[in-house]
Design an enzyme around this catalytic site. Structure first.
Site, PDB file in Angstrom:
ATOM      1  N   ARG A   1      -9.987  11.543 -24.130  1.00  0.00           N
ATOM      2  CA  ARG A   1     -10.325  11.497 -25.667  1.00  0.00           C
ATOM      3  C   ARG A   1     -10.339  10.235 -26.437  1.00  0.00           C
ATOM      4  NH1 ARG A   1      -6.589  16.580 -27.288  1.00  0.00           N
ATOM      5  NH2 ARG A   1      -5.360  14.907 -26.518  1.00  0.00           N
TER       6      ARG A   1
ATOM      7  N   LYS B   1      -0.187  18.478 -10.105  1.00  0.00           N
ATOM      8  CA  LYS B   1       0.736  19.739 -10.343  1.00  0.00           C
ATOM      9  C   LYS B   1       1.073  19.661 -11.823  1.00  0.00           C
ATOM     10  CE  LYS B   1       5.401  18.257 -10.614  1.00  0.00           C
ATOM     11  NZ  LYS B   1       6.713  18.046 -10.055  1.00  0.00           N
TER      12      LYS B   1
ATOM     13  N   ASP C   1       0.397  17.369  -3.785  1.00  0.00           N
ATOM     14  CA  ASP C   1       1.779  17.539  -3.694  1.00  0.00           C
ATOM     15  C   ASP C   1       2.197  16.196  -3.358  1.00  0.00           C
ATOM     16  OD1 ASP C   1       4.392  17.780  -3.237  1.00  0.00           O
ATOM     17  OD2 ASP C   1       4.277  20.061  -3.331  1.00  0.00           O
ATOM     18  N   HIS C   2       2.572  15.225  -4.407  1.00  0.00           N
ATOM     19  CA  HIS C   2       2.969  13.957  -3.883  1.00  0.00           C
ATOM     20  C   HIS C   2       4.002  13.995  -2.955  1.00  0.00           C
ATOM     21  CE1 HIS C   2       6.011  13.901  -7.134  1.00  0.00           C
ATOM     22  NE2 HIS C   2       6.478  13.284  -6.477  1.00  0.00           N
TER      23      HIS C   2
ATOM     24  N   LYS D   1       4.391  11.362   1.162  1.00  0.00           N
ATOM     25  CA  LYS D   1       5.517  10.490   1.742  1.00  0.00           C
ATOM     26  C   LYS D   1       5.375  10.294   3.222  1.00  0.00           C
ATOM     27  CE  LYS D   1       8.472  11.599  -2.327  1.00  0.00           C
ATOM     28  NZ  LYS D   1       8.524  10.347  -2.975  1.00  0.00           N
TER      29      LYS D   1
ATOM     30  N   HIS E   1       7.405  21.082  -4.117  1.00  0.00           N
ATOM     31  CA  HIS E   1       7.956  20.197  -3.360  1.00  0.00           C
ATOM     32  C   HIS E   1       8.743  20.414  -1.828  1.00  0.00           C
ATOM     33  CE1 HIS E   1       5.790  17.825  -6.073  1.00  0.00           C
ATOM     34  NE2 HIS E   1       6.993  17.725  -6.989  1.00  0.00           N
TER      35      HIS E   1
ATOM     36  N   LYS F   1      19.457  18.340 -11.435  1.00  0.00           N
ATOM     37  CA  LYS F   1      19.501  17.030 -12.214  1.00  0.00           C
ATOM     38  C   LYS F   1      20.869  16.740 -12.452  1.00  0.00           C
ATOM     39  CE  LYS F   1      14.974  17.283 -14.293  1.00  0.00           C
ATOM     40  NZ  LYS F   1      14.429  15.888 -13.454  1.00  0.00           N
TER      41      LYS F   1
END
Ligand SMILES: NC(=O)c1ccc[n+]([C@@H]2O[C@H](COP(=O)([O-])OP(=O)(O)OC[C@H]3O[C@@H](n4cnc5c(N)ncnc54)[C@H](OP(=O)(O)O)[C@@H]3O)[C@@H](O)[C@H]2O)c1
Length: 511
Positions: A49, A155, A184-185, A189, A247, A347
């Site tokens: 946009r 995702k 799904d990055h 890998k 993941h 985390k």
């Protein structure tokens, strides 16, 4: 060197003014271009946009982007790549505006002879994931005879089972499964792909890869950082949705699937889907037994005070969103019957690391028990490090030189960095290139995404509906709630607490 020629194409990025496009996608596309993987007839069309011109887009995402490493790049390469970047401002929520996308595609196709091929990359908030395909189809942009049209979806793919199913149904109204590439990055890998090579190219491992020799499997994903400024988004998601459902479950599939009959996308994706189908459901009534959830609390890490999750910006003070989850589960098939799998993610843990740790059974009879005081745990382990310090570590017992039979655990290790002659491609480079080649091996199939949601859904429901299931606080910088330490074999075996360096255990990350 590239084995498959990339056909001419236009890569259309929706959400081109956003963070992902600037930080990951454009740098990956430029690297591919610079390494001469992309064809002469290649164009990027950014769509968003924001009222940018082509020049403003080029400046922002390329020439003056902090994420581009252009210092050593010859001017002619920069100019020639910049000349391939175009931008179309539209209201992405308005169907009528897609006529402008169609017109722009037609004119770029004529100008650059891109043979009508196009990839539509949806790097927008998920609210647009069903609208954009519908609006593209309204202008017949979803198919073009003699050319290919593909759709890449970022995702998260749904927020629960119902929304994932609804999204699959909506996408398939306009695009065939073969045209849909769900990113799904993690699958991009190298180290995740290497799981398949470790298993299926080595006679030494595959015979051991089953319930007869494996005691249990751990998958750990740890992040050192907290939610930072993403508290608003994260609080609607949580660790289970954000990391485990996608993941980590993809990593589980690579560790546990049956050998595919060939390395083709269809074979591999079929085996992964079968694996997801074999996950033993955790009933809502069993969730307290098989899962541990937690939230990080304020603490001091290396002399610095860090906030607790509930003190983070845009996180409600009474939030019950988990920043840590550990799950014990089983795979009900011939190979894995009775072998527990443990996956955890969190985390504000001691370090940033993702790895798989396979713990093998002890030998049937231990000869050296008499030397108990010098006998370290005899469970052999194979550690497959996904990030950082990517590599493999095999841990086994060795005799300590000298009198008696004192056994010590030692390691044999391989580090990807030793293969210095090979440039390890970024996950997004690999995934983009594969999509351009039409190879969906490293993209998630619609069915497997649904099975994976089906598996986590009862956990989410139980957490929501059963107020007696605790959410444990854990000090920032620790390995999560203490109760999770006892999930494996209390007092006997606990998680391998990894360190940044593959060959060290957690002691080198002590705070
Ligand atoms: N960032 C990452 O590292 C990362 C990693 C993995 C997955 N993802 C996923 O990739 C997608 C894109 O991520 P991102 O971080 O780039 O997102 P973003 O910056 O929030 O959004 C991308 C662009 O979408 C447009 N947009 C935002 N809200 C919109 C709305 N309500 N309606 C229409 N357009 C809107 C904005 O462009 P305009 O205002 O110009 O239209 C924005 O620049 C997300 O779905 C995210 O979950 C991101």
């Amino acid at each position: 060197m590239l084995q498959v020629k990339i056909e001419p194409l236009i890569l259309v990025i929706f959400g081109a003014s956003g963070d992902l496009a600037k930080r990951k996608l454009l740098p990956a596309i430029f690297d591919l271009y610079h390494q001469e993987y992309l064809p002469e007839n290649f164009v990027v069309l950014g769509v968003s946009r924001t009222r940018w011109t082509d020049e403003q887009f080029r400046d922002d995402v390329f020439f003056h982007s902090e994420f581009m490493k252009l210092d050593e790049v010859p001017d002619e390469v920069k100019t020639s790549f910049g000349d391939r970047l175009f931008y179309q401002a539209i209201d992405t929520n308005s169907m009528e505006d897609y006529r402008m996308v169609k017109d722009r595609l037609d004119s770029l196709d004529t100008q650059f002879q891109t043979a009508g091929n196009a990839i539509f990359y949806l790097s927008t908030p998920p609210v647009l994931y069903d609208k954009i395909p519908e609006y593209l189809a309204h202008f017949d942009l979803n198919r073009k005879p003699g050319s290919y049209r593909r759709l890449v979806i970022e995702k998260p793919f749904g927020n629960d089972l119902a929304s994932a199913k609804a999204l699959n149904i909506s996408l398939k109204k306009h695009f065939d499964e073969e045209q849909i590439y769900r990113i799904d990055h993690y699958l991009g890998k190298e180290t995740v792909q290497n799981l398949l090579v470790t298993r299926f190219a080595n006679g030494v491992f595959e015979p051991l890869w089953n319930r007869n020799y494996i005691h249990h499997v751990e998958i750990t994903n740890a992040e050192e950082i907290g939610v930072g400024l993403r508290g608003g988004y994260y609080d609607t998601s949580g660790a289970l949705r954000d990391m485990l459902q996608n993941h980590l479950m993809q990593v589980v599939a690579h560790v546990a699937m049956e050998p595919p009959i060939s390395p083709s996308a269809t074979s591999i994706r079929n085996e992964k889907t079968k694996l997801f189908e074999s996950l033993r459901p955790i009933a809502e009534t069993e969730v307290a037994k098989y899962t541990v959830r937690g939230q990080y609390m304020a603490s001091r890490i290396r002399g610095e005070t860090v906030k607790g999750y509930r003190e983070e910006e845009r996180v409600p003070a009474d939030s019950k969103t988990e920043t840590f989850v550990a799950v014990k589960f089983f795979i009900d098939n011939w190979r894995w019957s009775g072998v527990p799998f443990y996956a955890r993610t969190g985390k504000r843990l001691p370090t940033r690391v993702t790895e798989v740790c396979i713990t093998f059974n002890q030998p049937p009879h231990t000869l050296f028990r008499r030397q108990q005081e010098m006998f370290e745990s005899a469970n052999n382990q194979l550690v497959i490090r996904i990030q950082p310090d990517e590599g493999l570590l095999l841990r086994f017992g060795m005799k300590v030189p000298g009198e008696g039979f004192h056994v010590k655990n030692v390691g044999m290790d391989f580090h990807y960095s030793d293969l210095s002659e090979n440039n390890v491609p970024e996950a997004y480079e690999r995934l983009l290139l594969d999509c351009m080649k039409g190879d969906a091996t490293l993209y998630a199939h619609g069915d497997s995404v649904e099975y994976s949601w089906e598996f986590v859904e009862p956990i989410l429901d139980a957490w929501k509906n059963d107020a007696t299931i605790p959410i444990y606080g854990y000090p920032s910088g620790s390995w999560g709630p203490e109760v999770a330490d006892n999930m494996i074999e209390p007092g006997v075996l606990s998680w391998r607490n990894p360190c940044r360096r593959l060959t060290e255990d957690t002691t080198c990350c002590e705070l």
